[in-house]
Scaffold this active site. Sequence first.
Site, PDB file in Angstrom:
ATOM      1  N   CYS A  55      -0.065   3.787   2.605  1.00  0.00           N
ATOM      2  CA  CYS A  55       0.531   3.571   4.131  1.00  0.00           C
ATOM      3  C   CYS A  55       1.539   3.638   4.253  1.00  0.00           C
ATOM      4  O   CYS A  55       1.784   4.260   5.402  1.00  0.00           O
ATOM      5  CB  CYS A  55       0.232   1.568   3.971  1.00  0.00           C
ATOM      6  SG  CYS A  55      -1.572   1.221   4.688  1.00  0.00           S
ATOM      7  N   CYS A  89       0.501  -1.327   0.425  1.00  0.00           N
ATOM      8  CA  CYS A  89       0.029   0.283  -0.149  1.00  0.00           C
ATOM      9  C   CYS A  89       1.130   1.283   0.170  1.00  0.00           C
ATOM     10  O   CYS A  89       1.374   1.614   1.088  1.00  0.00           O
ATOM     11  CB  CYS A  89      -0.829  -0.035   1.651  1.00  0.00           C
ATOM     12  SG  CYS A  89      -1.643   1.641   1.532  1.00  0.00           S
TER      13      CYS A  89
END
Length: 260
Positions: free
Chosen positions: A152, A149
Site C-alpha cells: 500500500c 501494508c
Amino acid sequence: MARVVSNPLGLHRFRPYLHGSYGFKTSFHFQSKPRKFPTVVIACQTEPKPTETSTTDKALVEPTSSISYTKGDVEVSSSSPVSGLPEFPNKDVNKQIGVISVLAAVGLFLSARLDFGVSLKDLSAAAVPYEEALSNGKPTVVEFYADWCEVCRELAPDVYKVEQQFKDRVNFVMLNVDNTKWEQELDEFGVEGIPHFAFLDKEGNEEGNVVGRFPRQYLLENVDALARGKASVPHARVVGQYSSAESRKVHQVVDPRSHG
C-alpha cells in the site's frame, strides 16, 4: 734642341717598393685575382647527441597559448603567455549561480515529494468520504488499505498521480481495514488482500477490482474508463502481490468522518 737628362735616382729609389719582399709586382695584379672565401654550412640537427642533454628536459613548463607550424625544414612556433593570476568570478555571476542552485534544489525536493514523499496519511486526508462518494453522482475508486501494508505504501505515489489527474471527475475513497467501521464493506467487496481497489460507476455498481501490486498504467486506464462513463474497465480482475487482510489490527474510530 734641348737635351733631356734623366735622373738616375728616380727609378732607383722606388725599385725596392716595386720589387721588394712584399711579393707584389704591380698593384693591378692584386686586384685582378679574385679572392676566395671559405663556404660556411649550417646543419640542422634533428636528434641530440647521446652526450648532450635535451633542451626539452631543461625547459620550464609555463602556461602559454602557442601555435606551431612547419616551414620547410624549420618548425616555427609562436606563443603568448597566459596570465598566471586566476580571474575572480564576477559577483553577478555568483548570484546567478546561487539562484539556479536554489531552484534546482526546490525542483528536486518537489520531485522527491511526488515520487517518494506521498504517504497513505496524505491520501487519506485528501480522500472523499465514502458516504459522499455514493451520493454525488460521480464514479468512484475505493481503496482498502492499512498503515502497516508495505505494498500500500509502495503504490501511494502512483495513486496520488492518478488522483491529481482525475479528481475533478472521479471520487477517490480510502477505507482502513483496521477500522471496524468498515466491516460490512469488507464483506460486501470480498476484501481478502490489500491494497484492494474497487471501481464503481456513478450509480455505485462495481465494474471490477484490482488487488495487490500492479502497474500504474492499469490504474490509469481503469480510472480513465470510469471518467469517460464506459460500461466496463479494461482491467476488471487483476491480482498481484498483496498483504493478507487477516493481519489487520482492529480498532474503533470515534470520529464518523474519519476514513481510517
